[in-house]
Design an enzyme around this catalytic site. Structure first.
Site, PDB file in Angstrom:
ATOM      1  N   LYS A  60      24.972   5.695  -5.131  1.00 41.32           N
ATOM      2  CA  LYS A  60      24.861   7.125  -5.457  1.00 41.32           C
ATOM      3  C   LYS A  60      25.317   7.963  -4.273  1.00 41.32           C
ATOM      4  CE  LYS A  60      21.451  10.505  -7.125  1.00 41.32           C
ATOM      5  NZ  LYS A  60      20.021  10.719  -7.436  1.00 41.32           N
ATOM      6  N   SER A 112      14.916  10.467 -11.558  1.00 42.43           N
ATOM      7  CA  SER A 112      16.378  10.417 -11.462  1.00 42.43           C
ATOM      8  C   SER A 112      17.008   9.027 -11.498  1.00 42.43           C
ATOM      9  CB  SER A 112      16.845  11.130 -10.187  1.00 42.43           C
ATOM     10  OG  SER A 112      16.825  12.519 -10.370  1.00 42.43           O
ATOM     11  N   SER A 123      19.204  12.587 -12.032  1.00 45.06           N
ATOM     12  CA  SER A 123      20.443  12.888 -11.344  1.00 45.06           C
ATOM     13  C   SER A 123      21.328  11.668 -11.049  1.00 45.06           C
ATOM     14  CB  SER A 123      20.130  13.586 -10.026  1.00 45.06           C
ATOM     15  OG  SER A 123      19.404  12.723  -9.165  1.00 45.06           O
TER      16      SER A 123
END
Lengths: 500, 102
Positions: free
Chosen positions: A94, A193, A169
């Site tokens: 990420k 997330s 996210s």
């Protein structure tokens, strides 16, 4: 409708699970470079339609793969030599975790050209084991969001339905794993997330106990909530990465000095379920939840019951306060954490006459709408005269939510619940109403506010063919139990093998 | 002292004040939008005020650990060159900024 394998005997390189890759690389069925190239080509092909990566790192990946091939061939015929199981295995990261000398945007224009000088501890541990870094995946700006729609680099599309969000996210990581653009990916989970995108994309994701994995090099959003997690095709894959990056780190003062227990993934699932006490909180099955989500989660709980578990109804009475508590605590922490982006030491600077205008223009023009909204909210909640009423009160109610779990875990080993009230929503469906978007997080926030570990995994599909996820929550430091139970479930079912 | 929360709707003056504290240059359009959205969120959060909290209950972290200090010893760190690599403007190995004193 999805195609689901009854076994994992697939021939395509890209359909292999992490554990299958480990096995195949040892047998030299293919080289790390062949595998890495296959992923890089597939990423290039699907990037225009999915947008799951912000930065792809082919040169880094191929050089790591070439070194891994050398190390793997060096141990051929030397059975005594030890080499990490993860040597040569590709992973996506990420874009909020630092990888040395690879730009780390956090999905923001303000860090568009920022190249960290160091690896996050979690990243360094995986690098040291010889893993291959495919690239940095898309995220809501500074991890603030539940859909990746807040990324300055465009939304990621859900591989199951391109008109829908992948969740967020860590939506880029979940979409990348679901679309086989990486066998496994790192995410971060501040309010759901990792788990919510895993659920929306039909993959498995863990949020470990707060402090279990070092936050050093995780670019901070809500520091009392942030956790590094893993998204993969199944619990066994997630377990391998989680256990490789967990552990104490002197660089993170909230990291925990406790040993990481070995994760025993039994081949006898019924042994795992026998006598296991699963709590079912009625506050997680409320009006407004999509019928198919409730049905699929309840069916899985009944399945575990038939496999030997005992279930009981429990109460977590302060669950409904998790949304207002989180949306005061997290923005307050964010408003302090994001004060560092002033255009002076790193990131982009908007030119202006005075230093004050540099701060204001840089931040006002380069932060996106959701980040500015949360900074405003947090600044207000912490401001003189309002601190006690908002931030102070929220922290007290947070303690009530923690007490709920403490009491519940007095009589059950695990808590089972939906991850999200709905399956993946349409791109643009909630963008005009931030409060409606925040309410999507109601089932994932309590675990972050309490610091307990939680694991999400697929348990069915709705009538549109969109994946449904269930989460298991456990007491602090019980990741091994979560992974063992999810692994047992996945040995008896095949939802986790379904492909878009 | 805590101000009593009588009216949850933020005024534009309050929005200006928060934006100033947060060092955010906002357009008029943004101010109007945030006034409306933040007011709605704060109104929703007002239900927390109605809860009775047992005396002495508070937490700021999830594991209730005390602060950890490291030993006050110097140790290797990144070089000046490394640290300046990401700076938007550099002069003589220093961050260059607009004048801060008149």
């Amino acid at each position: 409708m999805p195609s689901c394998a009854s076994s994992n005997s697939k021939s395509d390189l890209l359909n292999l699970t992490l554990n299958q890759i480990v096995h195949s690389l040892r047998k030299r069925d293919f080289s790390c470079q062949e595998l890495t190239l296959a992923y890089l080509n597939h990423i290039e092909n699907l990037q225009p339609s999915l947008n799951s990566y912000i930065t792809i790192t082919p040169e880094l990946a191929l050089s790591q793969a070439s070194i891994a091939d050398q190390r793997l061939s060096d141990i051929q015929g030397h059975p005594d030599e030890t080499l990490s199981l993860l040597c040569g295995v590709p992973i996506a990261i990420k874009d909020i975790l630092c990888v040395a000398n690879v730009r780390c945007t956090c999905g923001s224009r303000i860090l568009e050209n920022f190249k960290p000088s160091y690896d996050a501890t979690a990243v360094r541990k995986l690098r040291d084991l010889g893993m291959v870094f495919l690239g940095k995946t898309n995220t809501d700006e500074f991890a603030m969001g539940s859909s990746t729609e807040n990324s300055a680099f465009g939304v990621t599309h859900n591989p199951w339905n391109l008109e829908r969000v992948p969740g967020g996210s860590s939506g880029g990581s979940a979409a990348a794993v679901a679309a086989h653009l990486a066998p496994v990916a790192l995410g971060t989970d501040t309010g759901g997330s990792v788990r919510q995108p895993a659920s929306f994309c039909g993959v498995t994701g863990i949020k470990p106990t707060y402090g279990r994995v070092s936050r050093f090099g995780l670019i901070a959003y809500g520091s009392s909530l942030d956790a590094v997690g893993v998204i993969g095709h199944n619990a066994a894959d997630v377990a391998l990465i989680y256990s490789s990056m967990a552990g104490y780190d002197p660089m993170d003062s909230t990291s925990i000095e406790l040993p990481i227990p070995a994760i025993d993934l039994s081949d006898f699932p019924k042994e795992t379920f026998k006598g296991l006490r699963i709590g079912v909180p009625k506050e997680y099955f409320i009006p407004g939840i999509q019928d198919e989500v409730e049905t699929a989660v309840m069916e899985s709980i009944h399945f575990m019951e038939r496999s030997g578990a005992q279930t009981q109804s429990i109460n977590l009475p302060h669950t409904k306060y998790a949304v207002p508590v989180y949306y005061l605590v997290a923005p307050s922490e964010a408003s302090a954490n994001l004060a560092r982006y002033d255009g002076i030491r790193y990131g982009t600077r908007q030119p202006a006459e005075s230093i004050l205008e540099v701060f204001q223009k840089t931040r006002g023009e380069l932060f996106g709408p959701e980040v500015k909204r949360r900074i405003m909210l947090g600044t207000y909640a912490l401001s003189a005269g309002y601190y006690d009423a908002y931030y102070g009160q929220a922290q007290k109610v947070r303690a009530l939510i923690q007490n709920d779990f403490r009491e519940a875990f007095g009589s059950v080993d695990l808590i089972a619940a939906p991850v999200s009230p709905t399956t993946a929503f349409l791109i643009g469906e909630h963008t005009d109403d931030p409060l409606a978007m925040y309410l999507e997080d109601v089932f994932t926030l309590p675990a972050n506010l309490s610091g307990i570990p939680s694991l999400a995994f697929p348990v069915g599909f709705d009538k549109l063919g969109l994946p449904i996820g269930m989460q298991l929550m456990a007491p602090h430091f019980q990741e091994a139990l979560l992974l063992r139970v999810a692994h047992a479930y996945q040995q008896l079912t095949n939802w986790h093998t379904c492909m878009p | 002292m805590t101000k009593p929360i009588t009216n949850q709707t933020l005024t534009l003056e309050e929005i200006d004040h928060i934006a100033e504290l947060a060092r955010l240059a906002l357009s008029q359009e943004e101010k109007l939008l945030y006034r409306q959205q933040l007011s709605a969120i704060l109104e929703y959060a007002a239900e927390l005020q109605t809860l009775d909290i047992p005396e002495g209950l508070i937490t700021s972290s999830s594991l209730n650990r005390s602060s950890i200090l490291r030993k006050d010893e110097s140790r290797p760190s990144l070089s000046q060159q490394e640290l300046l690599k990401n700076a938007p403007l550099v002069e003589n190995n220093q961050f260059r900024v607009p004048p801060i004193l008149e």
